[in-house]
Scaffold this motif. Structure first.
Motif, PDB file in Angstrom:
ATOM      1  N   SER A   1       0.859  -1.183   0.000  1.00 36.36           N
ATOM      2  CA  SER A   1       0.000   0.000   0.000  1.00 36.36           C
ATOM      3  C   SER A   1       0.890   1.226   0.000  1.00 36.36           C
ATOM      4  CB  SER A   1      -0.923  -0.002   1.223  1.00 36.36           C
ATOM      5  OG  SER A   1      -0.162  -0.056   2.407  1.00 36.36           O
TER       6      SER A   1
ATOM      7  N   SER B   1       1.213   5.726   0.562  1.00 41.98           N
ATOM      8  CA  SER B   1       0.686   6.990   1.059  1.00 41.98           C
ATOM      9  C   SER B   1       1.098   8.095   0.100  1.00 41.98           C
ATOM     10  CB  SER B   1       1.220   7.294   2.459  1.00 41.98           C
ATOM     11  OG  SER B   1       0.773   6.352   3.394  1.00 41.98           O
ATOM     12  N   ARG B   2       0.333   9.148   0.088  1.00 44.65           N
ATOM     13  CA  ARG B   2       0.666  10.289  -0.775  1.00 44.65           C
ATOM     14  C   ARG B   2       0.316  11.589  -0.065  1.00 44.65           C
ATOM     15  NH1 ARG B   2      -3.797  10.542  -5.590  1.00 44.65           N
ATOM     16  NH2 ARG B   2      -3.623   8.269  -5.601  1.00 44.65           N
ATOM     17  N   LYS B   3       0.876  12.675  -0.546  1.00 41.49           N
ATOM     18  CA  LYS B   3       0.532  13.986  -0.016  1.00 41.49           C
ATOM     19  C   LYS B   3      -0.733  14.494  -0.700  1.00 41.49           C
ATOM     20  CE  LYS B   3       3.578  17.043   0.958  1.00 41.49           C
ATOM     21  NZ  LYS B   3       4.662  18.033   0.924  1.00 41.49           N
TER      22      LYS B   3
ATOM     23  N   GLU C   1       2.086  15.842   5.784  1.00 43.72           N
ATOM     24  CA  GLU C   1       2.153  14.407   6.077  1.00 43.72           C
ATOM     25  C   GLU C   1       1.400  13.594   5.024  1.00 43.72           C
ATOM     26  OE1 GLU C   1       1.196  11.231   9.671  1.00 43.72           O
ATOM     27  OE2 GLU C   1       0.514  13.293   9.809  1.00 43.72           O
ATOM     28  N   PRO C   2       2.053  12.589   4.422  1.00 42.44           N
ATOM     29  CA  PRO C   2       1.349  11.709   3.476  1.00 42.44           C
ATOM     30  C   PRO C   2       0.318  10.851   4.200  1.00 42.44           C
ATOM     31  CG  PRO C   2       3.747  11.540   3.246  1.00 42.44           C
ATOM     32  CD  PRO C   2       3.484  12.267   4.522  1.00 42.44           C
ATOM     33  N   LEU C   3      -0.767  10.508   3.494  1.00 42.44           N
ATOM     34  CA  LEU C   3      -1.835   9.677   4.041  1.00 42.44           C
ATOM     35  C   LEU C   3      -2.083   8.493   3.117  1.00 42.44           C
ATOM     36  CD1 LEU C   3      -4.368  12.519   4.964  1.00 42.44           C
ATOM     37  CD2 LEU C   3      -2.725  11.413   6.497  1.00 42.44           C
ATOM     38  N   LEU C   4      -2.549   7.366   3.686  1.00 42.56           N
ATOM     39  CA  LEU C   4      -2.907   6.211   2.871  1.00 42.56           C
ATOM     40  C   LEU C   4      -3.947   6.611   1.830  1.00 42.56           C
ATOM     41  CD1 LEU C   4      -3.192   3.272   5.430  1.00 42.56           C
ATOM     42  CD2 LEU C   4      -1.573   3.454   3.551  1.00 42.56           C
ATOM     43  N   ASP C   5      -3.726   6.169   0.578  1.00 40.79           N
ATOM     44  CA  ASP C   5      -4.642   6.574  -0.487  1.00 40.79           C
ATOM     45  C   ASP C   5      -5.589   5.461  -0.927  1.00 40.79           C
ATOM     46  OD1 ASP C   5      -2.992   4.878  -1.907  1.00 40.79           O
ATOM     47  OD2 ASP C   5      -2.085   6.442  -3.153  1.00 40.79           O
TER      48      ASP C   5
END
Length: 570
Positions: free
Chosen positions: A4, A6-8, A14-18
């Motif tokens: 999996s 994460s992206r900004k 902070e990047p989050l799970l997309d």
């Protein structure tokens, strides 16, 4: 490998799970997108076929150890349909086949040892958790537990090797959670392990399976307890715990033949070491350490504590004492955790506690009523107690530290994040002579405004949660909102917030700042427009901790930090 990412999003640092899942060979070749919101077609240089383009988030449920081709995933649509689907995903082609549709909203799926989806648990618009079971693929779901009808919430943690027994973690109206066996055929339950004080903190599984054999209890230093005493893990854990001097041991994974183990070892002074343990040769090879520039021998000790609150309720917490100190008459930081509900401060290496202890402060962390880990009744006792008995628990803890001689009563400060920030500002408003300063990090300070923010789109579930746990009387909530009683605050305050915070919007901090300025109180601020609920970038974190230590040093007398090379806050 299935991974999996994460992206900004937007300007948030902070990047989050997309919600995308990717496939990639172990050697780094043939990477491709399998499923998720970013699907547009086949990836270059892959065997992944064109896929359905839809707005969904996908997450791994079961990696199917015996099947090198497929995995089980959960798929949650971004549309108005809130019902999660379980699907089989071919990791080579990206083809998906639906296996089940959850009978309850916002569901999680649990599979048996054959990879068959057997349980679904979720919370509907009524904010009530339900647990459903089915006998196999294609069969109907059956409701076996309803939070309002059963003794408490039940959620599955795994199956016996023959899949005839399911194991559930069950909370009770009184006392801590238990692990219970659930006989599939007879639908009878039997308690297999329960502590007198705390809930099971984590589950110990047999080998590389999802067969539960024991639990970790964390009433202070975590300890392992096995309800399957014949399991090889029971003997392994005892021998490893002895070999590593009583430090906490966690077997993270095994080779398929069971010979090699990856073992994590940690303590209150050690953030964690990893070893490869050969069960035949009985030898452990060190692989790596977290923060290997730290010397555990020079870190500060964290001591479990307990005291009796003013109404007779037993409260547990942790006291970190600076390394090399006498442990007496120290400047004290009372550090309430965020949440507040269902969150628990636990024994172990904690960055903030060690930073503060290295600067010369004792650090007191309190699992006030409303915290998780001590049973349902203890958590429910905090409902609608913002500024009430939850706050009193912190005051009573502070007075306990003074009575025990650990704290210098003239040098005590409150410091917390999120709800902890609220409690810090509420503490200096409610007890104006007990504390010398307060720090609020990404906090909420206006409860009527928070209630409005907690109900985006007017969702029934959020409205019910807010009414049950925070309250719905605007006048009562205003009376325990720090920004509305700022005239009671007579000590210096440091407010820190991020402009992209969706949990505790920065406007709360700005409202608090304006109220303090109007009341003539001393207030400092550090705001970063691109940060969220907790600072993420190294530069911003360094500036924050430098400013934090400088603020505390001025008011309590501890050590300050060296100034960062560059500062960008305002």
């Amino acid at each position: 490998m299935v991974i999996s990412m994460s992206r900004k999003f937007g300007s948030l640092d902070e990047p989050l799970l997309d919600g995308n899942l990717y496939a990639i060979n172990a050697d780094g070749t043939q990477a491709g997108l399998l499923v998720g919101q970013s699907v547009q077609g086949a990836g270059l240089g892959t065997k992944i076929q064109p896929k359905k383009v839809e707005q969904i988030a996908a997450f791994l449920v079961d990696d199917l150890p015996a099947d090198d081709k497929n995995v089980i995933i959960s798929v949650s649509p971004f549309s108005q349909d809130p019902y999660t689907r379980a699907e089989r995903l071919d990791v080579f082609t990206g083809r998906r086949a639906q296996l089940a549709r959850a009978p309850v909203r916002n569901a999680d799926f649990i599979t048996d040892n054959q990879g068959v989806v057997r349980f679904a648990t979720g919370v509907g618009a009524d904010n009530v958790r339900k647990l459903y079971y089915r006998t196999g693929d294609g069969t109907e779901w059956k409701l076996i537990s309803d939070e309002l009808v059963a003794d408490g919430v039940e959620w599955p943690i795994g199956f016996s090797a023959d899949d005839k027994i399911a194991y559930l973690q069950v909370d009770h109206k009184e006392g801590p959670d238990a692990i219970v066996s659930f006989d599939i055929a007879s639908e009878t339950r039997k308690e297999v392990v329960r502590d007198k004080v705390v809930d099971p903190d984590s589950i110990i599984y047999q080998g590389a399976t999802s067969i539960p054999v024991g639990v970790m209890f964390a009433d202070g230093k975590p300890r392992s307890v096995f309800f399957d005493t014949a399991a090889p893990e029971a003997r392994l854990y005892r021998s490893l715990e002895a070999a590593f001097g009583g430090d906490v041991v966690h077997i993270t994974s095994k080779t398929s033949d069971g010979r090699l183990l990856l073992v994590q070892v940690w303590s209150d002074r050690n953030p964690g070491d990893f070893y490869l343990f050969d069960t035949v040769a009985k030898k452990a090879e060190h692989l790596l350490s977290r923060r290997d520039w730290f010397d555990p021998a020079g870190m500060s000790e964290m001591r479990p504590i307990k005291y009796t609150a003013r109404d007779g309720l037993e409260i547990h917490g942790l006291l970190t004492v600076p390394h090399g100190s006498s442990g007496k008459q120290l400047p004290l930081i009372v550090m309430p955790h965020g949440g507040p509900f269902g969150i628990k401060d636990e024994w172990g290496f904690q960055t903030d506690s060690q930073i503060l202890a290295a600067a010369g402060y004792a650090v007191l962390q309190v699992n006030y009523r409303g915290s998780g880990g001590y049973g349902r009744a203890f958590q429910v006792a905090g409902a609608k107690q913002w500024g009430g008995t939850m706050q009193d628990d912190l005051t009573d803890a502070t007075r306990w530290a003074i009575k025990e001689g650990a704290a210098d009563p003239s040098r005590i400060c409150l410091y917390g994040a999120s709800y902890g920030a609220y409690a810090s500002l509420m503490g200096v408003a409610k007890e104006p002579t007990l504390y010398r300063c307060a720090v609020g990090y990404v906090g909420v300070y206006d409860l009527p405004a928070m209630i409005k923010e907690d109900t985006p789109g007017g969702t029934d579930r959020n409205k019910i949660w807010s009414a049950e746990w925070v309250g719905d009387d605007p006048a009562k909530l205003a009376a325990v909102s720090p920004n509305r009683i700022a005239e009671r605050i007579k000590v210096p305050v440091f407010l820190v917030a991020g402009g992209e915070d969706k949990v505790a919007p920065i406007e709360h901090s700005k409202m608090m700042e304006r109220a303090l300025v109007k009341a003539g109180a001393s207030v400092e601020t550090l705001y970063y427009d691109t940060e969220g609920h907790g600072f993420y970038t190294q530069q911003h974190r360094r500036e924050y901790y430098t400013r934090l230590l400088a603020f505390l040093s001025r008011h309590l007398g501890g050590q300050a930090a060296a100034a960062p090379a560059a500062a960008g806050g305002k």
